[in-house]
Design a protein around this motif. Structure first.
Motif, PDB file in Angstrom:
ATOM      1  N   LEU A 214       9.445 -15.163  14.534  1.00  0.00           N
ATOM      2  CA  LEU A 214       8.756 -16.251  14.956  1.00  0.00           C
ATOM      3  C   LEU A 214       8.649 -16.408  16.487  1.00  0.00           C
ATOM      4  N   VAL A 215       7.496 -16.806  16.972  1.00  0.00           N
ATOM      5  CA  VAL A 215       7.159 -16.888  18.254  1.00  0.00           C
ATOM      6  C   VAL A 215       6.721 -18.378  18.677  1.00  0.00           C
ATOM      7  N   ASP A 216       6.693 -18.925  19.725  1.00  0.00           N
ATOM      8  CA  ASP A 216       6.663 -20.146  20.239  1.00  0.00           C
ATOM      9  C   ASP A 216       5.113 -20.394  20.321  1.00  0.00           C
ATOM     10  N   MET A 217       4.261 -20.735  19.532  1.00  0.00           N
ATOM     11  CA  MET A 217       2.798 -20.491  19.846  1.00  0.00           C
ATOM     12  C   MET A 217       2.241 -21.564  20.761  1.00  0.00           C
ATOM     13  N   ASP A 218       2.968 -22.398  21.137  1.00  0.00           N
ATOM     14  CA  ASP A 218       2.507 -23.396  22.067  1.00  0.00           C
ATOM     15  C   ASP A 218       2.576 -22.798  23.680  1.00  0.00           C
ATOM     16  N   VAL A 219       3.870 -21.924  23.732  1.00  0.00           N
ATOM     17  CA  VAL A 219       3.807 -21.190  25.087  1.00  0.00           C
ATOM     18  C   VAL A 219       2.708 -20.194  25.324  1.00  0.00           C
ATOM     19  N   LEU A 220       2.231 -19.608  24.007  1.00  0.00           N
ATOM     20  CA  LEU A 220       1.385 -18.625  24.164  1.00  0.00           C
ATOM     21  C   LEU A 220      -0.168 -19.095  24.385  1.00  0.00           C
ATOM     22  N   ARG A 221      -0.420 -20.251  23.738  1.00  0.00           N
ATOM     23  CA  ARG A 221      -1.690 -20.912  24.084  1.00  0.00           C
ATOM     24  C   ARG A 221      -1.407 -21.343  25.506  1.00  0.00           C
ATOM     25  N   GLU A 222      -0.388 -21.923  25.968  1.00  0.00           N
ATOM     26  CA  GLU A 222      -0.394 -22.501  27.250  1.00  0.00           C
ATOM     27  C   GLU A 222      -0.671 -21.556  28.455  1.00  0.00           C
ATOM     28  N   ARG A 223      -0.182 -20.155  28.157  1.00  0.00           N
ATOM     29  CA  ARG A 223      -0.232 -19.384  29.024  1.00  0.00           C
ATOM     30  C   ARG A 223      -1.380 -18.162  29.080  1.00  0.00           C
ATOM     31  N   GLY A 224      -2.063 -18.690  27.661  1.00  0.00           N
ATOM     32  CA  GLY A 224      -3.398 -17.813  27.412  1.00  0.00           C
ATOM     33  C   GLY A 224      -3.153 -16.476  26.929  1.00  0.00           C
ATOM     34  N   LEU A 225      -1.879 -16.189  26.465  1.00  0.00           N
ATOM     35  CA  LEU A 225      -1.694 -15.040  25.602  1.00  0.00           C
ATOM     36  C   LEU A 225      -2.073 -14.826  24.193  1.00  0.00           C
ATOM     37  N   GLU A 226      -2.242 -13.543  23.823  1.00  0.00           N
ATOM     38  CA  GLU A 226      -2.698 -13.422  22.452  1.00  0.00           C
ATOM     39  C   GLU A 226      -1.543 -12.667  21.752  1.00  0.00           C
ATOM     40  N   ILE A 227      -1.745 -13.211  20.505  1.00  0.00           N
ATOM     41  CA  ILE A 227      -0.428 -12.210  19.608  1.00  0.00           C
ATOM     42  C   ILE A 227      -0.897 -11.822  18.372  1.00  0.00           C
ATOM     43  N   ILE A 228      -0.418 -10.748  17.923  1.00  0.00           N
ATOM     44  CA  ILE A 228      -0.826  -9.831  16.781  1.00  0.00           C
ATOM     45  C   ILE A 228       0.449  -9.873  15.929  1.00  0.00           C
ATOM     46  N   ASN A 229       0.490 -10.476  14.732  1.00  0.00           N
ATOM     47  CA  ASN A 229       2.005 -10.813  14.029  1.00  0.00           C
ATOM     48  C   ASN A 229       1.557 -10.139  12.516  1.00  0.00           C
ATOM     49  N   THR A 230       2.130  -8.857  12.390  1.00  0.00           N
ATOM     50  CA  THR A 230       2.104  -8.014  11.408  1.00  0.00           C
ATOM     51  C   THR A 230       3.667  -8.238  10.734  1.00  0.00           C
ATOM     52  N   THR A 231       3.573  -7.242   9.479  1.00  0.00           N
ATOM     53  CA  THR A 231       4.872  -7.053   9.225  1.00  0.00           C
ATOM     54  C   THR A 231       5.228  -5.575   9.497  1.00  0.00           C
ATOM     55  N   ALA A 232       4.700  -4.957  10.444  1.00  0.00           N
ATOM     56  CA  ALA A 232       4.864  -3.540  11.072  1.00  0.00           C
ATOM     57  C   ALA A 232       5.431  -3.971  12.592  1.00  0.00           C
ATOM     58  N   TYR A 233       4.801  -4.961  12.927  1.00  0.00           N
ATOM     59  CA  TYR A 233       4.984  -5.053  14.426  1.00  0.00           C
ATOM     60  C   TYR A 233       4.507  -6.375  15.004  1.00  0.00           C
ATOM     61  N   ILE A 234       4.987  -6.887  16.091  1.00  0.00           N
ATOM     62  CA  ILE A 234       4.609  -8.163  16.618  1.00  0.00           C
ATOM     63  C   ILE A 234       4.058  -8.122  18.212  1.00  0.00           C
ATOM     64  N   ALA A 235       2.794  -7.953  18.439  1.00  0.00           N
ATOM     65  CA  ALA A 235       2.417  -7.652  19.781  1.00  0.00           C
ATOM     66  C   ALA A 235       1.647  -8.645  20.413  1.00  0.00           C
ATOM     67  N   ILE A 236       2.358  -8.983  21.656  1.00  0.00           N
ATOM     68  CA  ILE A 236       2.014 -10.004  22.416  1.00  0.00           C
ATOM     69  C   ILE A 236       1.249  -9.434  23.673  1.00  0.00           C
ATOM     70  N   THR A 237      -0.283  -9.732  23.865  1.00  0.00           N
ATOM     71  CA  THR A 237      -0.861  -9.157  24.884  1.00  0.00           C
ATOM     72  C   THR A 237      -1.546 -10.176  25.943  1.00  0.00           C
ATOM     73  N   GLY A 238      -1.857  -9.781  27.099  1.00  0.00           N
ATOM     74  CA  GLY A 238      -2.454 -10.682  28.063  1.00  0.00           C
ATOM     75  C   GLY A 238      -1.989 -10.334  29.426  1.00  0.00           C
ATOM     76  N   ALA A 239      -2.704 -10.298  30.403  1.00  0.00           N
ATOM     77  CA  ALA A 239      -2.062  -9.978  31.951  1.00  0.00           C
ATOM     78  C   ALA A 239      -1.589 -11.344  32.380  1.00  0.00           C
ATOM     79  N   GLU A 240       0.187 -11.441  32.366  1.00  0.00           N
ATOM     80  CA  GLU A 240       0.674 -12.203  33.098  1.00  0.00           C
ATOM     81  C   GLU A 240       1.942 -11.911  33.809  1.00  0.00           C
ATOM     82  N   SER A 241       2.611 -12.730  34.515  1.00  0.00           N
ATOM     83  CA  SER A 241       3.789 -12.223  35.252  1.00  0.00           C
ATOM     84  C   SER A 241       4.953 -12.101  34.600  1.00  0.00           C
TER      85      SER A 241
END
Length: 969
Positions: A733-760
């Motif tokens: 589980l990932v906090d989607m509100d935080v991702l949307r607020e920061r403009g990050l993208e997420i790929i959530n599969t059974t093999a991995y979860i990837a969070i992408t986007g340039a941020e600090s």
């Protein structure tokens, strides 16, 4: 009577013979062609084949004889005067060709004429003579070495600078008037003046054999002669005068072929000590062009290595762009059939061949772009070697040579609120055109035209087209270009009012629906409905409706981060001009003063604003053009070539810490609605390691210093190790509100979860700390492992891999069995199997004292077991000594075959593993009687002297077998 008859017959024969001599039935015969050679000092022509005339009337007198030959004019009208043919033997027909007057090879080397033979006829008067056919004779006059070489000039002069060896200073030339190559060619030249530091080759080139010194001798004078291949010497020798000039090297001095650049150095001068030397030659204009080749670095030059979306976020671009060429996926299948090429920045590059490769964007995607305010952006490389060739057979809708026609990049009809608008972006030669129709049913179209070198140079360029009709702004690599021509196109028919969008071509029949299979135009089917196929590469094609991007944002997005620059324009001398092209890859300097020009060249710099510049080689070229008052003596400088080496930047060290190797929680916590945070205390630190050069550290061999710097991450990945996640039992589980607020993208599969986007780093720490692991009820296992890693610069730099093992703390009461035997076994099973899983965690356990035996009990059990083993070994030792003594007394013959075990030493290691000791201690009490029975059997076995060695081996084997295979319950 008989005599009369004989006389009549004899007279008849004589009459017939006389009549037969007068008959000339056949013509003479000669060859059809002859080749002849004659020398200049001789008149006899040697023919091949020899000249013979034959007559079938031979051997008849007159009729079978050759009386002569006649020479006729040749094709050029020559031959009758110079040559004649005579008969040497009338009976054999042998003849001879000779010249009537001396021949000159120099005036005419070859002669051609025809010759004809005639017989003697029927009598001495030559009546009724017959002539043969005409044969062609080619005569070549061989040359005689009658002329000597003659020099073209009697005196040759040259001047050379001192201190250098030259391959050629001056060239002398002599000619020979003979006509043949053997005698007309000059075979060699010779310097007849002795003791001069010069040499001459067979072509007449004179060079110096040692460096010349103007102080020792300023002028050298010597004589040369020439010989032809017939060894005739020149009639008169030639004089050569060479003047030695004081040393001066015109050209660039101080050129460094290799220039190194350390990333983060800012602007670095490329030619700090370069200056031009003209050797007192007066020039009135100097132009130097510096060219930096960066086409092989990324897309045309060094840019930010982040993805396009990340760069847009970093530059503050407005969001909401629609990707028209997304990566192929089930949701975006209109690009699945387009060929793709690898890219250095990991972005997808699509290839279009101008005939069969198009992308029809679905209406659901095209509908997101409407109105007359939008921004179209794309990467383009027209043509190029990487473009796949089109089909050799032209499609029905295309003709050969269609690559010379207009090529359409994108063609779209957009549905607005109450109307349809149409636009298409095309290239033709070096022209880029935008055809825009605000309303296909009412207004007339407008065409915006730009003439750009970037469109036809086969290099990568970024185009950003902002349409705010009637205003249109074009940015190429972040530089603004105004339309060169805006004109009306009222004669063009109106497009059909139906929404559609095609990339790579445009439709030709808007009233009928185009059917496409796998985004490829089938050969021979409907391909005629698409025209203007694009040939080249495209990447990052996006369109964003709404207001246009500010110029500062566009410049930040796509401007090159490296290029040529000029240091200080205020110090530029009078009359100097500096021009830099938009991509900053070419810098031109122009001036008329040598000193000012030299100062300006030394201020040409290279700058790269990226912190982590792309390492590698950038070729450099310097081309110089001089204009002098005397064009004949003006200097010509060759092009200088070098290279700029961008060194490897200090790699950032991305360190993940703050998470222990184990995370143990009871299953109810994982089964809660929010699960358990996996990385609650995660810390991410980025640092740069660089060498520190101090006096003390130099003596010690150098040192490294690590500086913590503020970095930007562009991706992190959490991956379960082993089996993939079971969606029915577990999830991350990932906090989607935080991702949307920061403009990050997420790929959530059974093999991995990837969070992408340039941020600090702080943002990624907050997001990763919120990653939770949740289980369905009753799905808890004994362990689950996860791996965490992060990256920077689009995966160019990666962090360490942080592995976390999740343990589930099960209640031990649920593991007990009603049977007392199983309960006793569980007491020793738990410590051996689960002590490793719970290591490092101090979780309360109310049953600890009842499960794990006390330390004193364990020590007692170990001691008792050790004592029993020592007693068994002692008994065995005593019996072995007793058996050996009896064997020595009873039979001396067998003594030599007995095994001497006096040196036998058995060492028992008391420091065995805790699990094996505990198992032995637990089994000691229950197996005591069995061991005593085994001891008695062993004592009986030792009664036989012959089995002593076998008994020892059997005891050791039993002990080894027990240690190697501990019992499990």
């Amino acid at each position: 009577m008989d005599r009369m008859n004989f006389l009549s017959f004899f007279l008849l024969c004589l009459t017939s013979v006389a009549n037969s001599n007068k008959a000339n039935k056949h013509k003479p015969w000669i060859e059809t062609e002859y080749q002849g050679i004659v020398m200049e000092n001789d008149n006899t022509v040697l023919l091949s084949p020899p000249l013979f005339a034959l007559d079938k009337d031979a051997p008849l007198h007159y009729a079978g004889e050759i009386c002569g030959f006649r020479v006729h004019n040749g094709p050029s009208g020559s031959g009758t005067v110079q040559f004649e043919a005579v008969v040497l033997d009338r009976s054999t027909g042998e003849g001879l060709v000779r010249s009537k007057e001396p021949l000159d090879c120099e005036s005419q080397r070859e002669h051609s004429f025809t010759i004809q033979a005639y017989d003697c006829g029927e009598g001495p008067d030559g009546a009724n003579s017959k002539k043969s056919h005409k044969a062609t004779v080619h005569v070549r006059v061989n040359d005689v070495n009658e002329f000597s070489p003659v020099f073209v000039e009697r005196r040759y002069e040259a001047s050379v600078p001192e201190g250098r060896l030259f391959d050629r200073i001056v060239r002398v030339e002599a000619l020979d008037a003979d006509c043949s190559p053997q005698y007309s060619q000059i075979c060699f030249y010779d310097i007849i003046t002795p003791n001069v530091p010069f040499a001459i080759d067979n072509d007449g080139n004179i060079k110096n054999t040692e460096p010349l010194d103007s102080k020792r001798q300023r002028v050298y004078t010597f004589w040369v002669t020439a010989f032809d291949c017939g060894k005739n010497r020149a009639q008169a020798d030639a004089q050569v005068v060479i003047t030695v000039k004081p040393s001066c090297k015109p050209g660039w001095n101080g050129w460094t072929k290799r220039v190194e650049y350390t990333p983060g150095s800012g602007s670095v001068p490329l030619f700090p000590s370069l200056h031009l030397e003209t050797c007192e030659e007066t020039v009135w204009n100097i132009q130097a062009t510096v060219e930096l080749q960066t086409g092989h670095i990324g897309k045309g030059c060094d840019r930010d290595s982040y993805s396009d979306r990340s760069v847009r976020r970093l530059c503050g671009a407005v969001r909401g762009e629609v990707d028209l060429l997304p990566p192929p996926s089930p949701a975006a299948n209109w690009t699945s059939s387009l060929p793709t090429l690898p890219s250095s920045d990991s972005s997808l590059v699509f290839s279009f061949n101008g005939s069969a490769h198009i992308a029809a964007v679905p209406n659901s995607v095209a509908a997101a772009v409407s109105g007359d305010h939008f921004t179209l952006q794309l990467w383009m490389r027209r043509g190029g070697a990487n473009v796949q060739p089109a089909s050799s057979a032209p499609t029905p809708g295309q003709s050969r040579g269609s690559h010379k026609e207009e090529e359409t990049i994108i063609c779209s009809t957009v549905r607005n609120e109450d109307s349809f608008s149409h636009y298409s972006l095309s290239v033709h030669g070096c022209r880029l055109s935008l055809f825009y129709w605000p309303d296909v049913s009412a207004t007339r179209p407008v065409k915006f035209l730009w003439k750009l070198e970037q469109v036809c140079d086969s290099e990568w360029h970024h185009l950003s087209l902002s349409v705010q009709f009637p205003s249109v702004t074009l940015y190429v690599d972040g530089v603004t270009f105004d339309p060169a021509l805006i004109h009306d196109n009222g004669a063009i028919p109106n497009p059909a009012p139906r929404q559609r969008m095609v990339i790579g071509a445009c439709w030709a029949e808007p009233e009928e629906k185009q059917k496409i299979s796998n985004n490829t135009i089938p050969e021979g089917k409907d391909s005629g409905r698409y025209v203007g196929g694009y040939r080249g590469l495209l990447s990052g094609v996006t369109v964003r409706p709404g207001s246009v991007e500010p110029h500062s944002v566009v410049e930040c997005l796509y401007a090159c981060r490296e290029g040529l620059d000029f240091g200080d324009l205020e110090t530029l001398g009078s009359g100097m001009k500096v021009h830099v092209n938009p991509s900053q890859s070419v810098l031109v300097l122009e001036g008329d003063d040598i000193e000012s020009f030299n100062r300006a060249v030394q201020q040409v710099t290279y700058r790269n604003s990226l912190r982590f510049a792309t390492p590698g080689v950038r070729p450099l070229k310097l081309t110089t053009s001089l204009r002098c008052f005397s064009e004949e003596s003006c200097l010509s400088l060759k092009q200088l070539e070098g290279y700029l080496v961008v060194l490897q930047p200090d790699a950032p060290q991305i360190s993940l810490s703050g998470v222990g190797p184990h995370l143990a929680r009871p299953p109810p916590e994982f089964e809660g609605p929010r699960g358990v945070p996996l990385f609650p205390e995660l810390r991410i630190v980025c640092s740069l390691s660089h060498a520190v050069n101090t006096a003390a550290q130099v003596m010690e061999g150098g040192a490294l210093m690590s500086d913590a710097v503020a970095h930007t991450l562009d991706g992190c990945e959490v991956q379960p190790l082993g089996e993939e996640l079971n969606p029915e039992r577990e999830e991350l589980l990932v906090d989607m509100d935080v991702l949307r607020e920061r403009g990050l993208e997420i790929i959530n599969t059974t093999a991995y979860i990837a969070i992408t986007g340039a941020e600090s780093i702080s943002v990624y720490e907050d997001v990763l700390r919120s990653v939770r692991y949740r289980l369905a009820k009753g799905s808890a296992r004994f362990e689950r492992r996860f791996r965490l890693s992060c990256s920077e610069m689009n995966g160019r730099y990666t962090s360490n891999e942080l592995t976390l093992e999740v343990n589930f703390l099960h209640s031990l009461d649920s593991l007990y069995h009603p049977s007392h035997l199983l309960a006793s076994q569980q007491q020793f099973l738990h410590p051996s199997q689960h002590s490793g899983e719970l290591s490092g965690h101090s979780m309360p356990n109310p049953h600890r004292n009842s499960v794990v035996p006390g330390a004193a009990t364990v020590i007692i059990m170990v001691c008792v077991g050790f004592l029993v083993v020592m007693v068994i070994l002692g008994v065995f030792r005593i019996r072995s000594i007793h058996r050996r003594s009896e064997g020595e007394i009873g039979g001396a013959k067998e003594g030599s075959s007995q095994w001497d075990d006096s040196a036998l030493t058995i060492i028992v290691n008391p420091m065995e593993s805790f699990e094996s000791r505990m198992g032995i201690a637990a089994d000691t009490e229950g197996e005591g009687e069995e061991e005593e029975e085994e001891d008695e059997e062993e004592e009986e076995a030792t009664d036989s002297p012959d089995d002593a060695a076998g008994d020892d081996q059997r005891i050791i084997a039993k002990k080894d077998g027990r240690d190697a295979n501990p019992r499990r319950y």
